[in-house]
Each structure stands twice: as structure tokens, then as C-alpha cells.
Enzyme design. Structure first.
Site, mmCIF file in Angstrom:
data_model
loop_
_atom_site.group_PDB
_atom_site.id
_atom_site.type_symbol
_atom_site.label_atom_id
_atom_site.label_comp_id
_atom_site.label_asym_id
_atom_site.label_seq_id
_atom_site.Cartn_x
_atom_site.Cartn_y
_atom_site.Cartn_z
ATOM 1 N N SER A 68 0.848 -1.189 0.000
ATOM 2 C CA SER A 68 0.000 0.000 0.000
ATOM 3 C C SER A 68 0.879 1.232 0.000
ATOM 4 C CB SER A 68 -0.891 0.002 1.251
ATOM 5 O OG SER A 68 -1.481 1.273 1.467
ATOM 6 N N TYR A 84 -1.164 -0.486 10.464
ATOM 7 C CA TYR A 84 -1.362 -0.905 9.081
ATOM 8 C C TYR A 84 -0.155 -0.472 8.237
ATOM 9 C CZ TYR A 84 -3.470 -1.142 4.402
ATOM 10 O OH TYR A 84 -3.744 -1.423 3.083
#
Length: 644
Positions: free
Chosen positions: A585, A598
Site C-alpha cells: 500500500s 497498518y
């Protein structure tokens, strides 16, 4: 024998290496006498090298020169506040503008390259383009810009069959660096003349030896009151006694930072010792071991991650209220001791590299989130330092692994890139005329495992692979959703099998790979580690369960499934070998408040990718990651809903 200056540093070595492989090389320099002396020596060695005098900072000189290795450079050791307009213009013209302009000028020649794989540009960057170095601000800026120039030209000129890469060496003992050393020595000041930390408080983990020991002495020498910890009580007490003899104010306590209870007791001690305030936290304690990725056990993974990564996050959490009350005017500071292994792929050090890559991203994310609290968060990434932790690694084993990455793996990777580049134009031509996925290429006969395939990105990947003819197996936690997807795929004529799996559970992962092994007769061509979890929450309120859950789902599953898939991928049926793709990501590169854990997992995945790619290249297993931005999937919709 007279010593040749600028021509016999790393650029001189490049000329000799290329000419030694049989290439005809042209090189340039500003000093005609030195250049002619080099040319004469090369001629005596039977090397085909021609030369010309050129100052690459001058536009007209560049226009008379064609060289595809943009190596000429200049450095400037000067505090940023003292750099003049002329300093800036000269360094930018020499180090950056010349690279861009020469690449432009060379483009038509590179298009006509005689090598089958096409033309190549190599920019000589520097580690200074990745990390911050005092008094080298302008030099570092040019090298950081050069790194981005490399990416941009590589993307734009790929369709011309021109490869663009850069290398970023660390400190190389050249005339350029020796001049800096003299300047640094001349500019040297005593510790007292530099600054003072009188009245400041600091916690340094792992302070009884190595880098941690040096940090404790430095901070205490500047007047700070320091608390440090280590696992070995005897070594710690001996260090404390020596510090006391030096007049340094250092208190100590025994702590194993891999144990959550020990970390909590440590911070209680620090709170009591420093009256609820802390100015500096240095997360230094760490562990390393050399072991092939395919052989790392569950205990290896959990212990190293707890020591190197979880401890940094948890101690930062625990220290937050103390850092908010920092007594220094500038606010509190957190420093994580990372490693150069967080940027490069090292065979045999995969777990260590993952933990340091995760630490880098933890740094970015905490820095973004805690800036409002006047808490600075940074990390340093040293290269190899001869400490006890490095002495634990057998030098012969380390040399063997490093030699593999610097010879065999690089040659294999070059050949793989060369072969793919040869095919690139043909592939592009086919894609240009294609109107459907079936016309682009075929994966008929290929096998693939995609985790988390019932929705979002995973669902799209399953459809794309199956649409290209691959037999795909996918998994998810929700049985009803998974069965509904399987039914729809069957209606479309796709060959997709499914099974229930929670990738956050080790036993489920082992069952999943057993099913894949049976389904595809012991072979696997493609593994896509897609399943993941995001949690939107301030860093200070994450629980131990939050941490362990997201780490198991997003990071440990990628490592473990790659391990389990390794023997199947080694038997891949596709001619090019097996492939692993990790879904990372942009949060693995950028600091984003509210998604600290995350982002940490995705930063670690990026480093896992580099390390496995280096280690498994000789097994013809390619390892890559993709880092999409925000994609409106159910996972992100849930985040937005919770965020209001």
C-alpha cells in the site's frame, strides 16, 4: 607512482570493469593530465578506452559528449545555512542537470544500441540520497532527485527498450571523501562547544554493549540523565560502575524487551526515576540471526519480531504520556535504531530485514501522528557495525550470502531483466492491438493462489488471472460470500476452487497450502498475498490484541505462506519460474495518522519483498509487491464509516 585523483575513485573502477568485460568505453574528466595518464595505463592493460576533457556542469561541454554512465559528480561539505547561490547552482549543474541533459542527448544513440537487450543508463547516486547527512544538504538533494529521475526515466523510456537504473554506494574512500574528512577535522569542536543536554532525561534500550552503549555514553556526556536496560544483569552492572567512575549519571534495570510485562515494568521504573517526564527514547535493543527464509521456524519469527519491532511500538506507546511532558523546549524525541538492511535485500537475513523495514514505516507513521504533540520521531539506519550482535553471525556464512547477492543473484537478475526487456517491445505491440484480456496474453495451464479473493482487490485479481486462463484457488473467512463468488465464477466459465481460511491463524495457513498442494499436484506458478486488515485508531490506544491481530493477518501470513509455497513455486510449470506478489500500500511509504500499525505492516512487506527476491532469485522465483493508493473496497468503506 603519481596518484591520480578524480579519475581513480569509483568512476575509474567502472571504466576498468566495463572495459574488462570487453566493452569499448569513452570517459571524460576536467583534468586533462590525469585523464591522459589513465588512458595510457588502460592502453597498457589492453583495454579499449577513449577519453575527452569535459566539465559536465557546462552545457556546451555536455553537448559534445556522449556517455551513458552518468557518474561525474561533485560534493560540497558546508552547513546548509552557509551555502551560496553559486554553491547551489554549481552542485545542481554538475550532479543533477548533467545527468538529465546527458540522458536526453544520449536517448537517440541508446535507441540504436547494439546489444540485443537494448540501451542502459546507470546513474551513480549515493546513500546520501536516502538518508540525511549534516553539512551535505545540497549534495544529498541532488542524489535524492537523481533517484527520482531514475524512476521517472525508467517508466517513460521502457517502451524504447532503454533500462534506467541507479546505484547508491555508501562511503567510498576517494579524493572526494578525503577532502571532506579534512574539512570535518578542521571544523571539529569539543562536545561542550556543540550543545548541552543538561537537565534532559533519556531511556536507551540495550545499553550494555554495542551501539546502545555508545549512545548512553554520548547522551550522558552531554549532561543528560540516562536510564538503560539489558537482559544480562552482570554486564549491565559492570557498565553502570564504569559510567559512575566517569561521572556520568546513568541508572539501570534488567529487561528483556521482547516480553510485554518487562516493557511495562521498565516504563514504570523510568516514570518513577524521572518524575513522569521523558525527553528522549532510543529504541536500540535488537536481535539478528542468519538463516534461510525457507528454514525459519514460527518461534524464530515471533521472537525476532517481538524483540525488534513490537518492542519499538509498545515502548513508544508507553512513553507517549512521558514524552508529552518533556522538559526540553523542543518537545520529546523518539529515535529508532534501524539498519541499512531495511532498504536492501540480504539473503539469510529476511526476518531481520522485515523487522527493520517495518520500523522505518512505524517511524513515518508515528512522526505524522504525534507531530501535534510536539514529539519528533526519527530513525537512523547504520550499515554493518562490529558489535557483539554482528559477531554472532559466522563471518564465512555472511561472506557466502553476500557473495551470492553480489554475484550470482545480480547476474541472474540482469539476465532475467535482459530477457524480459527483449520481449517487452513485442508484448507492448500485442497489447496495443488487443481489445480483450484473452488477446493480450495467456496463462493457460498456470496455477495461482490468491488470498482474500471474495471481495475487493483480491476478487478482481482472481477474475483477471482466471480470465487469462489460469486455474485459481482462493480463500476467505466468510463461507457464504466465498461460495457465492465461486458460483458466479463458474457461471462465467472460470476455473476457480475455494476454501475457508483465516490467514491470521497459522494452522489455517498450513491447511490452505495442503489443499493447494493437492489441487495443483505439488506445483504452483503464482502466489498473491492479498488478504489484509486495516484498523483506524490512534497509536496510543492500540491494545496488545490489536497489534498481534493485524501483524498476523497482514505480515506474518505473507512470510509464512511464502515459506509454505516455496517448494511448490520451485516446481512451477511456467517457463519463467514461480512468482510471488505481495499487495502492499502507499501507506507502506507515507506517514498516515490513524493507521500506524497498518502502515508498519506494509512497510515490512516492502522489505520482505526485497529480501525474498534477493534470496530466492537463484531458485527462479520472482518476488514483487504492488502498492496501490486508496481503493474503495469494503475494507476502506468500513474505515470511512467509523471515521464519520
Amino acid at each position: 607512482m603519481r596518484r591520480v585523483s578524480s579519475a581513480i575513485c569509483c568512476r575509474h573502477a567502472i571504466v576498468e570493469e566495463l572495459a574488462g568485460f570487453g566493452a569499448r568505453v569513452h570517459t571524460c574528466s576536467r583534468n586533462e593530465t590525469e585523464l591522459e595518464e589513465c588512458r595510457r595505463r588502460w592502453e597498457e592493460k589492453g583495454l579499449h578506452v577513449t577519453v575527452s576533457v569535459c566539465d559536465v556542469s557546462v552545457l556546451a561541454d555536455r553537448e559534445s559528449l556522449m556517455d551513458t554512465v552518468n557518474n561525474a559528480g561533485q560534493s560540497l561539505f558546508k552547513p546548509a545555512a552557509e551555502c551560496t547561490g553559486d554553491d547551489y547552482a554549481r552542485i545542481m549543474a554538475t550532479n543533477l542537470e548533467s545527468c538529465f541533459h546527458l540522458s536526453q542527448l544520449a536517448h537517440p544513440l541508446l535507441l540504436n544500441a547494439t546489444i540485443a537487450a537494448g540501451g542502459s543508463i546507470v546513474h551513480i547516486s549515493s546513500i546520501a540520497g536516502i538518508i540525511g547527512l549534516p553539512a551535505l544538504a545540497v549534495y544529498s538533494m541532488t542524489k535524492g532527485a537523481m533517484n527520482q529521475l531514475t524512476r521517472s526515466l525508467a517508466a517513460e523510456w521502457a517502451h524504447d527498450g532503454i533500462r534506467v537504473n541507479c546505484v547508491a554506494p555508501g562511503g567510498v574512500r576517494t579524493d572526494l571523501s578525503s577532502d571532506h574528512k579534512k574539512q570535518m577535522a578542521a571544523a571539529g569542536r569539543s562536545r561542550e562547544e556543540r550543545w548541552s543536554l543538561a537537565g534532559a532525561t533519556a531511556l536507551v534500550t540495550g545499553g550494555s554493549k554495542g551501539i546502545g552503549h555508545a549512545i548512553v555514553e554520548e547522551l550522558a556526556g552531554f549532561g543528560a540523565k540516562v536510564h538503560t536496560c539489558a537482559r544480562n544483569a552482570d554486564e549491565l552492572e559492570e557498565s553502570r560502575r564504569r559510567w559512575a567512575e566517569k561521572g556520568l549519571i546513568v541508572t539501570v534495570s534488567v529487561c528483556d524487551v521482547s516480553v510485554r510485562g518487562d516493557r511495562e515494568r521498565l516504563m514504570d521504573t523510568v516514570k518513577a526515576t524521572f518524575d513522569g517526564k521523558l525527553d528522549i527514547l532510543v529504541n536500540n535493543a535488537g536481535q539478528v540471526f542468519l538463516k534461510a527464509a525457507a528454514e525459519c521456524a514460527a518461534d524464530d519469527y515471533s521472537h525476532l519480531m517481538a524483540t525488534n519491532l513490537e518492542s519499538c511500538f509498545h515502548l513508544s506507546q508507553l512513553a507517549h504520556p512521558l514524552l508529552v511532558n518533556a522538559s526540553l523546549a523542543g518537545g520529546g524525541s523518539v529515535v529508532h535504531v534501524s539498519s541499512i538492511a531495511s532498504y536492501l535485500g540480504f539473503p539469510g537475513l529476511v526476518l531481520y530485514c522485515i523487522s527493520k523495514g517495518g520500523m522505518n514505516q512505524l517511524t513515518r507513521s508515528l512522526a505524522a501522528e504525534w507531530a501535534q504533540d510536539k514529539i519528533r520521531v526519527n530513525c537512523v539506519a547504520p550499515g554493518a557495525v562490529t558489535t557483539d550482535i554482528l559477531k554472532q553471525v559466522d563471518p564465512e556464512d555472511l561472506d557466502k550470502e553476500i557473495s551470492q547477492v553480489t554475484t550470482n543473484s545480480i547476474i541472474d537478475d540482469f539476465n532475467m531483466v535482459k530477457n524480459h526487456t527483449v520481449k517487452f517491445k513485442r508484448t507492448r505491440e500485442v497489447m496495443a492491438s488487443a481489445t480483450s484480456s484473452g488477446e493480450r496474453w495467456s496463462l493457460a495451464g498456470a496455477t495461482a493462489l490468491v488470498t482474500g479473493g471474495s471481495k475487493g482487490i483480491g476478487h478482481a485479481i482472481v477474475e483477471e488471472l482466471a480470465g487469462l486462463g489460469a486455474r485459481v484457488h482462493t480463500c476467505a473467512r466468510n463461507a457464504a460470500e466465498l461460495e457465492e463468488c465461486r458460483r458466479r465464477w463458474a457461471d462465467k466459465g472460470f476455473t476457480v476452487t475455494v476454501s475457508i481460511c483465516d490467514v491470521g491463524v497459522r494452522a489455517d495457513r498450513e491447511k490452505l497450502m495442503a489443499v493447494v498442494n493437492d489441487t495443483f499436484a505439488g506445483k504452483l506458478d503464482i502466489l498473491v498475498n492479498n488478504a489484509g486488515q486495516v484498523m483506524f485508531k490512534p497509536a496510543t490506544v492500540y491494545t496488545a490484541e490489536d497489534y498481534s491481530g493485524i501483524m498476523a493477518t497482514n505480515l506474518e501470513s505473507c512470510f509464512h505462506l511464502s515459506q509454505l509455497a516455496y517448494p511448490l513455486l520451485a516446481n512451477a510449470s511456467l517457463a519463467g519460474g514461480g512468482s510471488i506478489v505481495h499487495i502492499s500500500s502507499t501507506a507502506g511509504f507515507l506517514g498516515m495518522p490513524g493507521v500506524v500499525l497498518y502502515g508498519t505492516t506494509k512497510g515490512a512487506i516492502n522489505q520482505l519483498t526485497r529480501s525474498l527476491a534477493a534470496e530466492w532469485a537463484h531458485d527462479r522465483i520472482r518476488v514483487n509487491s504492488v502498492a496501490p493508493g486508496l481503493v474503495m473496497t469494503d475494507m476502506n468503506k468500513n474505515v470511512r464509516a467509523r471515521d464519520g
